[in-house]
Scaffold this active site. Structure first.
Site, PDB file in Angstrom:
ATOM      1  N   LYS A  22       9.379 -20.636  12.151  1.00 16.60           N
ATOM      2  CA  LYS A  22      10.611 -19.831  12.219  1.00 16.60           C
ATOM      3  C   LYS A  22      11.830 -20.668  11.847  1.00 16.60           C
ATOM      4  O   LYS A  22      12.652 -20.260  11.029  1.00 16.60           O
ATOM      5  CB  LYS A  22      10.787 -19.288  13.649  1.00 16.60           C
ATOM      6  CG  LYS A  22      12.180 -18.732  13.908  1.00 16.60           C
ATOM      7  CD  LYS A  22      12.340 -18.199  15.312  1.00 16.60           C
ATOM      8  CE  LYS A  22      12.728 -19.190  16.372  1.00 16.60           C
ATOM      9  NZ  LYS A  22      14.159 -19.531  16.451  1.00 16.60           N
ATOM     10  N   ASN A  23      11.938 -21.848  12.472  1.00 20.89           N
ATOM     11  CA  ASN A  23      13.170 -22.619  12.313  1.00 20.89           C
ATOM     12  C   ASN A  23      13.266 -23.334  10.965  1.00 20.89           C
ATOM     13  O   ASN A  23      14.282 -23.989  10.681  1.00 20.89           O
ATOM     14  CB  ASN A  23      13.352 -23.593  13.475  1.00 20.89           C
ATOM     15  CG  ASN A  23      13.703 -22.839  14.756  1.00 20.89           C
ATOM     16  OD1 ASN A  23      14.042 -21.652  14.706  1.00 20.89           O
ATOM     17  ND2 ASN A  23      13.618 -23.513  15.889  1.00 20.89           N
ATOM     18  N   CYS A 118      24.704 -18.794  24.837  1.00 17.55           N
ATOM     19  CA  CYS A 118      23.483 -18.016  25.005  1.00 17.55           C
ATOM     20  C   CYS A 118      22.803 -18.489  26.278  1.00 17.55           C
ATOM     21  O   CYS A 118      23.322 -19.349  26.979  1.00 17.55           O
ATOM     22  CB  CYS A 118      22.576 -18.156  23.793  1.00 17.55           C
ATOM     23  SG  CYS A 118      21.824 -19.754  23.659  1.00 17.55           S
ATOM     24  N   ARG A 123      26.407 -24.073  23.377  1.00 16.51           N
ATOM     25  CA  ARG A 123      26.048 -24.212  21.969  1.00 16.51           C
ATOM     26  C   ARG A 123      27.216 -24.061  20.984  1.00 16.51           C
ATOM     27  O   ARG A 123      27.260 -23.142  20.173  1.00 16.51           O
ATOM     28  CB  ARG A 123      24.913 -23.244  21.620  1.00 16.51           C
ATOM     29  CG  ARG A 123      23.714 -23.456  22.505  1.00 16.51           C
ATOM     30  CD  ARG A 123      22.557 -22.582  22.156  1.00 16.51           C
ATOM     31  NE  ARG A 123      21.862 -23.014  20.950  1.00 16.51           N
ATOM     32  CZ  ARG A 123      20.819 -22.368  20.439  1.00 16.51           C
ATOM     33  NH1 ARG A 123      20.370 -21.279  21.026  1.00 16.51           N
ATOM     34  NH2 ARG A 123      20.228 -22.804  19.358  1.00 16.51           N
ATOM     35  N   ASP A 308      12.130 -27.300  22.750  1.00 16.11           N
ATOM     36  CA  ASP A 308      11.484 -25.997  22.564  1.00 16.11           C
ATOM     37  C   ASP A 308      10.070 -25.936  23.140  1.00 16.11           C
ATOM     38  O   ASP A 308       9.443 -24.872  23.137  1.00 16.11           O
ATOM     39  CB  ASP A 308      11.439 -25.629  21.070  1.00 16.11           C
ATOM     40  CG  ASP A 308      12.803 -25.243  20.526  1.00 16.11           C
ATOM     41  OD1 ASP A 308      13.724 -25.005  21.331  1.00 16.11           O
ATOM     42  OD2 ASP A 308      12.958 -25.201  19.288  1.00 16.11           O
ATOM     43  N   ARG A 400      11.154 -12.321  18.456  1.00 11.37           N
ATOM     44  CA  ARG A 400      12.053 -13.087  17.588  1.00 11.37           C
ATOM     45  C   ARG A 400      11.336 -14.296  16.998  1.00 11.37           C
ATOM     46  O   ARG A 400      11.692 -14.747  15.912  1.00 11.37           O
ATOM     47  CB  ARG A 400      13.266 -13.597  18.388  1.00 11.37           C
ATOM     48  CG  ARG A 400      14.225 -12.511  18.802  1.00 11.37           C
ATOM     49  CD  ARG A 400      15.450 -13.131  19.421  1.00 11.37           C
ATOM     50  NE  ARG A 400      15.808 -14.332  18.671  1.00 11.37           N
ATOM     51  CZ  ARG A 400      16.273 -15.451  19.202  1.00 11.37           C
ATOM     52  NH1 ARG A 400      16.471 -15.545  20.488  1.00 11.37           N
ATOM     53  NH2 ARG A 400      16.561 -16.481  18.451  1.00 11.37           N
TER      54      ARG A 400
HETATM   55  N1  EPU Z   1      25.938 -29.144  19.666  1.00 13.26           N
HETATM   56  C1  EPU Z   1      27.293 -29.318  19.777  1.00 13.26           C
HETATM   57  N2  EPU Z   1      28.083 -29.050  18.692  1.00 13.26           N
HETATM   58  C2  EPU Z   1      27.570 -28.606  17.518  1.00 13.26           C
HETATM   59  C3  EPU Z   1      26.181 -28.427  17.411  1.00 13.26           C
HETATM   60  C4  EPU Z   1      25.372 -28.710  18.505  1.00 13.26           C
HETATM   61  O1  EPU Z   1      27.804 -29.704  20.835  1.00 13.26           O
HETATM   62  O2  EPU Z   1      28.338 -28.388  16.571  1.00 13.26           O
HETATM   63  C5  EPU Z   1      25.052 -29.451  20.812  1.00 13.26           C
HETATM   64  C6  EPU Z   1      24.326 -28.219  21.343  1.00 13.26           C
HETATM   65  O3  EPU Z   1      25.125 -27.476  22.236  1.00 13.26           O
HETATM   66  C7  EPU Z   1      23.106 -28.843  22.001  1.00 13.26           C
HETATM   67  C8  EPU Z   1      22.797 -30.031  21.082  1.00 13.26           C
HETATM   68  O4  EPU Z   1      24.004 -30.285  20.366  1.00 13.26           O
HETATM   69  O5  EPU Z   1      23.424 -29.305  23.267  1.00 13.26           O
HETATM   70  C9  EPU Z   1      21.680 -29.823  20.084  1.00 13.26           C
HETATM   71  O6  EPU Z   1      21.800 -28.557  19.474  1.00 13.26           O
HETATM   72  P1  EPU Z   1      21.380 -28.262  17.974  1.00 13.26           P
HETATM   73  O7  EPU Z   1      22.600 -27.950  17.191  1.00 13.26           O
HETATM   74  O8  EPU Z   1      20.473 -29.322  17.457  1.00 13.26           O
HETATM   75  O9  EPU Z   1      20.572 -26.897  18.154  1.00 13.26           O
HETATM   76  P2  EPU Z   1      20.578 -25.711  17.145  1.00 13.26           P
HETATM   77  O10 EPU Z   1      20.655 -26.232  15.766  1.00 13.26           O
HETATM   78  O11 EPU Z   1      21.568 -24.686  17.570  1.00 13.26           O
HETATM   79  C10 EPU Z   1      17.986 -25.667  16.749  1.00 13.26           C
HETATM   80  C11 EPU Z   1      16.882 -24.671  16.924  1.00 13.26           C
HETATM   81  C12 EPU Z   1      16.631 -24.445  18.410  1.00 13.26           C
HETATM   82  C13 EPU Z   1      16.243 -25.787  19.025  1.00 13.26           C
HETATM   83  C14 EPU Z   1      17.353 -26.824  18.771  1.00 13.26           C
HETATM   84  C15 EPU Z   1      17.006 -28.214  19.258  1.00 13.26           C
HETATM   85  C16 EPU Z   1      17.110 -23.290  14.946  1.00 13.26           C
HETATM   86  C17 EPU Z   1      17.444 -21.976  14.350  1.00 13.26           C
HETATM   87  N3  EPU Z   1      17.269 -23.421  16.272  1.00 13.26           N
HETATM   88  O12 EPU Z   1      19.136 -25.096  17.394  1.00 13.26           O
HETATM   89  O13 EPU Z   1      15.528 -23.554  18.505  1.00 13.26           O
HETATM   90  O14 EPU Z   1      16.066 -25.646  20.413  1.00 13.26           O
HETATM   91  O15 EPU Z   1      17.612 -26.899  17.339  1.00 13.26           O
HETATM   92  O16 EPU Z   1      15.863 -28.684  18.641  1.00 13.26           O
HETATM   93  O17 EPU Z   1      16.676 -24.193  14.252  1.00 13.26           O
HETATM   94  C18 EPU Z   1      14.214 -21.846  19.444  1.00 13.26           C
HETATM   95  O18 EPU Z   1      13.580 -21.808  18.377  1.00 13.26           O
HETATM   96  O19 EPU Z   1      13.847 -21.241  20.479  1.00 13.26           O
HETATM   97  C19 EPU Z   1      15.451 -22.629  19.513  1.00 13.26           C
HETATM   98  C20 EPU Z   1      16.356 -22.464  20.481  1.00 13.26           C
END
Ligand code: EPU
Length: 430
Positions: A22-23, A118, A123, A308, A400
């Site tokens: 998915k990701n 969320c 996030r 995850d 999802r």
């Molecule tokens: N963060 C910030 N600022 C930003 C971006 C991130 O503070 O601009 C923080 C987040 O709040 C969090 C940490 O950095 O505490 C890491 O978040 P990240 O941005 O890496 O997560 P994401 O990109 O929003 C993706 C996956 C998630 C997975 C995370 C961590 C996708 C679509 N989603 O989310 O997947 O948990 O990386 O590996 O790729 C899931 O599939 O169930 C899922 C939640």
């Protein structure tokens, strides 16, 4: 609303194929925007988040078509008519924010609803914006939307405050068309980021260092869809979820069409519970050998243990004999499944970002409510292992991110069906 009904207590046995990740599918489908033309993407999982992504692409003027009877998706990005990701789409799927980089690169402007928090945390997207600003974009926030604009992207060197996965993906998807070289320090190393980079390279992008913490992108003036379909990598989290179900039920499951090299940290923890873990180039077998042992898990960016998989492994720990400890370092609120596991007889204490699980080898079926995708998966695994009946409510979360979960679990011998909340019993498994 649908629910999943599980008659637990049966050991899962047999083999099941992993779907496409998915990701990886979401950023790759969205990144088709940077190369005008018709794209063919293979191994696209059939999921609600993929449908949301395709409908978002449709809303900006890029139609898509799934080839009958296959997982091949055609996306036509010859023309982009609009550059907006509206609230009603982003609200359903935070990953919609991934259109920001590609739209700015292709159109020079974008309007994207702010995703908001969320169930697993606040996030923010400050790092996405910081990186795109370094490439020459300007942003204003107004009415819940982020408005981005650029007169032309130029390469830049930047260091992310944390290795954000979608943040890295957004920046790379814009930098591929920037004028000059971009260097991203402290980039995310997740396999899904690597898969996106591989896709962009297939379009003609010049990227080095994907999978390390420094990604270097040499911008090119234009990109084009490759002649051959691009194949999405296997879903390591889906794979890990079925392996946890094997461990939790005392079963013996082989996941095929997967990639064991992407699951090192998860397989180490399953071995530490006492399970047998065997791998080939594309399969992983997990077999339980008597009582499970307690484990210590700390979530970390890849190649550390993935956040995850934390919930699903916590279910396994509830079924172990002895104490386990889980430290969640990525998201601040990702223990929502623990309260539901308590309803099934688990003993879990939470202090800050650490959960201590006092495993007593069993769980008891009960109605439980899913709060997010991976929490839902953990509750399904718990239901499979529990004595009696478990109703997992609010399973739209599962739709999802898990392709045909009920069908796959039935194939492994699970007594699982889908029904309606308020309905008496699970209906067909379709
Ligand atoms: N963060 C910030 N600022 C930003 C971006 C991130 O503070 O601009 C923080 C987040 O709040 C969090 C940490 O950095 O505490 C890491 O978040 P990240 O941005 O890496 O997560 P994401 O990109 O929003 C993706 C996956 C998630 C997975 C995370 C961590 C996708 C679509 N989603 O989310 O997947 O948990 O990386 O590996 O790729 C899931 O599939 O169930 C899922 C939640």
């Amino acid at each position: 609303m649908d629910k999943i009904v599980i008659e637990g207590g049966r050991a899962l046995r047999g083999s099941v194929a992993a779907s496409g990740a998915k990701n990886a599918a979401l950023p790759i489908l969205i990144a088709t925007i940077v190369a005008p033309g018709e794209h063919r993407i293979a191994n696209v999982p059939y999921l609600a988040d993929v449908s949301s992504t395709l409908s978002l692409l449709g809303r900006i003027g890029c139609p898509s078509l799934a080839e009958e009877g296959s997982k091949l998706m055609r996306v036509d990005t010859s023309r982009v008519a609009f550059s907006e990701a509206p609230y009603d789409v982003v609200r359903k799927m935070r990953a919609s924010v991934l259109v920001l980089g590609p739209l700015l690169a292709r159109m020079g402007h974008a309007k994207v609803s702010l995703p908001g928090g969320c169930a697993i945390g606040t996030r923010p997207i400050d790092q996405h914006l910081k990186g795109l600003e370094a490439l020459g974009c300007t942003f204003k926030l107004e009415g819940g939307y982020v408005y981005g604009r650029t007169e032309g992207l130029r390469g830049a060197e930047m260091t992310l405050d944390m290795p954000t996965v979608t943040g890295t993906e957004n920046i790379v998807s814009a930098a591929v068309l920037a004028d000059g070289t971009t260097v991203i320090h402290n980039a995310a190393k997740e396999p899904e980021v690597v898969d996106l980079c591989r896709f962009l390279v297939a379009l003609g992008a010049r990227i080095e260092g994907a999978g390390t913490d420094t990604i270097v992108i040499e911008g090119v003036p234009r990109l084009a869809p490759p002649a051959r379909p691009y194949r999405i990598c296997p879903d390591r989290i889906e794979t890990g979820t079925y392996l946890c179900a094997a461990a939790a039920t005392g079963g013996d499951v082989t996941v095929t069409d997967t990639d064991p090299t992407l699951l090192g940290a998860v397989l180490d923890k399953l071995r530490a519970t006492g399970c047998t873990v065997e791998t080939t180039a594309s399969t992983i077998r997990v077999a339980a050998n008597g009582p499970l042992r307690g484990i210590d898990v700390t979530t970390e960016p890849y190649p550390g243990f993935p956040t995850d998989m934390q919930a699903q492994l916590m279910t396994v720990a509830c079924l172990a004999e002895g104490e386990s400890r889980f430290c969640e370092t990525i998201f601040e609120n990702r223990f929502m499944h623990a309260a539901e596991l308590l309803r099934m007889g688990a003993r879990i204490e939470i202090h800050g970002n650490t959960a201590t699980v006092h495993g007593n080898g069993k769980l008891v079926g009960s109605p439980v409510m899913a709060s997010d995708l991976r929490a839902s998966a953990a509750l399904v695994v718990a239901g499979l292992a529990a004595q009696g009946t478990t109703d997992v409510l609010r399973i739209y979360h599962l739709d999802r991110g898990y392709e045909d979960m009920v069908g796959k679990l039935q194939k492994l011998g699970g007594n699982v069906s889908r029904g309606e909340e308020g309905g008496k019993k699970g209906a067909s498994a379709a």
